[in-house]
Structure formats: C-alpha cells, structure tokens
Write an enzyme that holds these catalytic residues in place. Structure first.
Site, PDB file in Angstrom:
ATOM      1  N   LYS A   1    -106.650 -71.524  26.980  1.00  0.00           N
ATOM      2  CA  LYS A   1    -107.283 -72.836  26.950  1.00  0.00           C
ATOM      3  C   LYS A   1    -106.470 -73.741  27.873  1.00  0.00           C
ATOM      4  CE  LYS A   1    -108.276 -76.848  24.073  1.00  0.00           C
ATOM      5  NZ  LYS A   1    -108.018 -77.528  22.800  1.00  0.00           N
TER       6      LYS A   1
ATOM      7  N   ALA B   1    -112.699 -81.512  20.425  1.00  0.00           N
ATOM      8  CA  ALA B   1    -112.011 -82.793  20.229  1.00  0.00           C
ATOM      9  C   ALA B   1    -112.933 -83.905  19.751  1.00  0.00           C
ATOM     10  CB  ALA B   1    -111.281 -83.264  21.485  1.00  0.00           C
ATOM     11  N   GLY B   2    -112.409 -84.673  18.806  1.00  0.00           N
ATOM     12  CA  GLY B   2    -113.064 -85.884  18.346  1.00  0.00           C
ATOM     13  C   GLY B   2    -113.922 -85.745  17.110  1.00  0.00           C
TER      14      GLY B   2
ATOM     15  N   ASN C   1    -109.584 -79.255  14.920  1.00  0.00           N
ATOM     16  CA  ASN C   1    -108.205 -79.162  14.481  1.00  0.00           C
ATOM     17  C   ASN C   1    -107.878 -80.316  13.540  1.00  0.00           C
ATOM     18  OD1 ASN C   1    -104.971 -78.710  16.179  1.00  0.00           O
ATOM     19  ND2 ASN C   1    -105.468 -78.824  14.033  1.00  0.00           N
ATOM     20  N   SER C   2    -107.809 -81.535  14.084  1.00  0.00           N
ATOM     21  CA  SER C   2    -107.401 -82.686  13.278  1.00  0.00           C
ATOM     22  C   SER C   2    -108.285 -82.885  12.054  1.00  0.00           C
ATOM     23  CB  SER C   2    -107.410 -83.961  14.128  1.00  0.00           C
ATOM     24  OG  SER C   2    -106.496 -83.863  15.191  1.00  0.00           O
TER      25      SER C   2
END
Length: 257
Positions: A98, A185-186, A207-208
């Site tokens: 990645k 992301a996001g 992830n987050s």
C-alpha cells in the site's frame, strides 16, 4: 463465486482492515479475527522482531488465512516509499504494498506526484501496488495505466470520521476504472461502508472506525456485515430513483363491497 480479485489473488472478504491505533495487540488481533478480513495492512515500522510490544508482523502472521499488505506510512517521498516497499517485501514475503505518502502531518493528504512516481516504479518491479490517493479521477486513471492492482481513494481525511465526503468524485472513479476501487480513510460507521459498496466500490479499508470504537471486535464484525450487505445490494441492482411518489398498489378497486 463473487470474490475480490487483486492480481492473481482472490479474497472472499471485501473488508480490509488497518492495524494502527488499537490500544494493544490483543485487541487488534481480536478485531482482525472478528472482521473475517483476509487482507490486512500493517506499517513497516511495526515489523519489529526485537521489540515484541511494538511488533505486529509476528502476531498477524500467526492468523491463518491472512495476507499481509505492508504500507509505506511515514514516507514523505517516492524514494522513501520505494525503499520501504523493498524492505517490507524482504521481511514479509508479500507482493502487496500500500503506497501511502503524506508529507504534511497537519492534514495527512496523500502527495499525488510522489505517489504516482512510487507506484510506477513498484508496479514495474512486480509489486501489487495499492496506492492511497485523494479522490482524483485523473490520477486514478493514470495509476491504472502504470499497472496498479487497485486504487484506494479517500472517503474523507484520514482518521476524521467524516464519511463519504468525496462521493461525487468516487462515482466518477468507479465508473471509469477497470481495476478495483477501494475506499480508504474517513469512514466512521458501518452504514457508510455499505453505501460505498452500493456505489460500486469493490472493497473498503477501515482502521480508526474499528480501533477507536468502544468494542473494536464487535465493530469489526458490524463492518463485515455491512460490507457484505452493501455488495449484495449492488449485485442485486438498486431501484431507480423517482422525482415523485410512485404507487406500489393499484389505486382503483376492482369489485364492490
């Protein structure tokens, strides 16, 4: 069978999980197992055999059915990303990389010029390149042309939880791409992951949203279910939108009381 194809690899799960930000390795491993993810990304700096408390490569390698996708997080130039990719392949044996290059820590936006250069070099060297990019249709097409295995446009700023703020551009990228488009992301909620899949994304990376949840393992499972539902809805074909109400039953009554 409906599978995600990346190069010569196939995956039945369309949820890709990131491994940063978890409170500890045990929680991370529980989330990975609960997610059913088969492709998991880990930063090169977390390949630390000498320091067990800071090593994710070892624990992740112990999970059967997991393919590791090292990432170049921390690189600020193409040269740094290429060097990190070489080290990661040597350590992991994985052909996946990645490409993640965000030189400004204030906004963490991916650098399009350095990302393109790193991706071009690594694809030529036989890596399965998965570049993290802004939702830029032109860049996505250029990365496809140099041989990337997928493109990974952001839904919104990394770690922001702002969801699919780039949905209009994502729609264009999906329409014009002949390689998998993976939102990265996001995302904050499973419903956003389902929406991305309904749009036609081939997978999502989170992830987050999992790591920062009250119960990461349960949230990972929820994302897996949402991704599967969104994919099923896309494959079934969503109904067309209408500008006005459309009756679902006849408005006339045949017969008499």
């Amino acid at each position: 069978m409906d599978v995600l194809k990346l190069g010569s690899y196939t995956f039945s799960s369309r949820l890709i999980l990131g491994t940063g930000k978890f409170s500890n390795s045990r929680v991370m491993l529980e989330a990975v197992r609960a997610s059913g993810a088969q492709l998991v990304t880990v930063a090169l700096r977390r390949f630390n055999r000498q320091q067990a408390e800071d090593d994710l490569f070892g624990p992740l390698s112990s999970i059967e059915g997991i393919t590791l996708m090292p990432n170049t997080s921390g690189a600020s130039t193409a040269a740094e990303a290429v060097r990190a990719a070489h080290i990661a392949r040597e350590l992991s044996g994985s052909p996946f990389i990645k490409v993640e290059i965000h030189p400004n820590p204030q906004h963490l936006m991916p650098d399009p010029i350095e990302t393109y250069e790193a991706a071009r070099i690594l694809a030529k060297e036989g890596f399965l390149v998965m570049p993290y990019i802004a939702a830029d249709p032109v860049l996505a097409k250029r990365l496809e042309e140099v041989g990337c295995a997928s493109v990974m446009p952001l839904g919104s700023a990394i770690g922001s939880g702002q969801g699919l703020a780039t949905s209009e551009m994502l729609t264009i990228i999906i329409r014009e791409s002949t390689i998998p488009v993976i939102v990265d992301a996001g995302l904050r909620s499973p419903s956003e992951a389902a929406h991305a899949m309904e749009m036609g994304c081939k997978a999502v990376l989170v992830n987050s949203a999992v790591a920062a949840a009250g119960n990461p393992a349960v949230m990972a499972e929820a994302f897996a279910e949402a991704v599967a539902a969104g994919r099923k809805a896309f494959m079934a074909g969503l109904m067309e939108k209408s500008g006005s109400a459309v009756a679902t039953s006849p408005l006339t009554f045949l017969g008499s009381y």
